[in-house]
Design a protein around this motif. Structure first.
Motif, mmCIF file in Angstrom:
data_model
loop_
_atom_site.group_PDB
_atom_site.id
_atom_site.type_symbol
_atom_site.label_atom_id
_atom_site.label_comp_id
_atom_site.label_asym_id
_atom_site.label_seq_id
_atom_site.Cartn_x
_atom_site.Cartn_y
_atom_site.Cartn_z
ATOM 1 N N PRO A 245 -30.653 20.922 47.436
ATOM 2 C CA PRO A 245 -29.766 19.865 46.920
ATOM 3 C C PRO A 245 -30.286 19.180 45.661
ATOM 4 N N ASP A 246 -31.611 18.980 45.568
ATOM 5 C CA ASP A 246 -32.160 18.277 44.407
ATOM 6 C C ASP A 246 -32.028 19.081 43.118
ATOM 7 N N LEU A 247 -31.772 20.372 43.216
ATOM 8 C CA LEU A 247 -31.638 21.206 42.024
ATOM 9 C C LEU A 247 -30.250 21.119 41.399
ATOM 10 N N GLY A 248 -29.322 20.479 42.075
ATOM 11 C CA GLY A 248 -27.955 20.442 41.569
ATOM 12 C C GLY A 248 -27.213 21.717 41.940
ATOM 13 N N VAL A 249 -25.906 21.668 41.772
ATOM 14 C CA VAL A 249 -25.062 22.803 42.136
ATOM 15 C C VAL A 249 -24.701 23.577 40.873
ATOM 16 N N GLY A 250 -25.334 24.731 40.710
ATOM 17 C CA GLY A 250 -24.962 25.638 39.639
ATOM 18 C C GLY A 250 -24.020 26.694 40.163
ATOM 19 N N LEU A 251 -23.755 27.691 39.341
ATOM 20 C CA LEU A 251 -22.799 28.733 39.740
ATOM 21 C C LEU A 251 -23.354 29.594 40.869
#
Length: 303
Positions: A245-251
């Motif tokens: 979750p801390d990495l953000g939502v990429g493709l």
């Protein structure tokens, strides 16, 4: 009188040759101006825009036919194009769509820039220093053939679940392609250019900058293009496997979320976005760069 008679025909021949050369030069100038003229929009539309548009429409028609005629009657396996469009539309309305794209694109481009900084001098060393080529040339070729996904587990163990891990996977996937592309370009440089450069005093770093790199540019650009493809694929593998979750939502994370939720519309949404971004980067950056290199060498006519 005899000397006068012999000079007149020569003068006439010279004037005739001069006129022929002037006419030939004017004809070449006219031909060049015609070649450099812009194509009509109708011709550009028919040659460059219409074919991919027809291909996309054909794929959509086949896709819709598979759903409409119930050839694939399970929506959990193949959603309708309208369902995928609805998911895209909702992501846009919620302000999430650009966030997915930007998270992955920013990582991919920054990682590619790091790979460019490392791969370029490495490729020059391998191409110009025999000992370095014998030592690590085969290793670079082997790394280029190694699937990028293989680097994700060790990168997670070494660096943890963070952006540094993402960039490490991108570097390991892209650097060998960039370096090998430059090595291939340098190997194709004509020895005449190198001898001419040495004659003019272009040796060492000066010869590399003014002679070797410009002459190796076509192979280098091909390596850059392939390096970006490896960067993008490496990033998608890292985002799919090492989701956090801390990495953000990429493709890639979006694709994995769709798989976990058994939401095929979301899965197809991620696949289409990954494909569109890859095509867009190629059309906006690498294709113009490749055309410029070919045109500067007279291998592509402007038009």
């Amino acid at each position: 009188m005899a000397s006068t008679d012999t000079t007149r025909p020569a003068g006439g021949a010279g004037a005739k040759d001069g006129g022929d050369l002037a006419g030939l030069e004017a004809g070449l100038d006219a031909l060049e101006s015609v070649q450099q003229g812009r194509k009509p929009f109708r011709q550009t539309f028919v040659e460059k825009i219409l074919p991919p548009a027809v291909a996309v429409l054909l794929v959509l028609a086949v896709w819709q036919a598979l759903v409409s005629f119930e050839i694939v009657d399970d929506p959990t396996k193949l959603p309708a194009p309208s369902d995928v469009w609805e998911v895209l539309h909702q992501a846009w309305l919620q302000g999430e769509l650009l966030g997915y794209i930007w998270t992955s694109v920013s990582r991919g481009l920054l990682g590619f820039c790091f790979a460019l900084v490392i791969g370029t001098p490495l490729g020059l060393m391998v191409a110009r220093v025999k000992f370095v080529r014998a030592a690590i040339g085969p290793i670079l070729s082997g790394l280029q053939s190694l699937p990028s996904v293989a680097w994700v587990p060790p990168a997670v163990i070494w660096l943890g679940l963070n952006n540094s891990m993402m960039y490490a996977v991108i570097l390991l996937g892209a650097v060998p392609s960039i370096a090998n592309g430059l090595v291939s370009g340098v190997d194709q440089v004509s020895p005449i250019f190198l001898r001419a450069g040495r004659t003019l005093g272009a040796t060492g770093l000066r010869g590399t900058w003014h002679i070797v790199l410009p002459a190796a540019l076509p192979g280098y650009v091909a390596g850059l293009k392939q390096g970006w493809a490896f960067s993008w694929r490496s990033l998608m593998a890292a985002e799919i496997i090492a989701s956090f979750p801390d990495l953000g939502v990429g493709l890639g994370q979006l694709l994995e979320n769709g798989r976990n939720a058994s939401d095929m519309a979301m899965v197809f949404e991620a696949i289409l976005l990954i494909l569109v971004v890859g095509i867009a980067i190629d059309l906006l950056i690498f294709s113009p760069l490749e055309r410029w290199v070919l045109r500067s060498r007279g291998l592509l006519v402007r038009g």
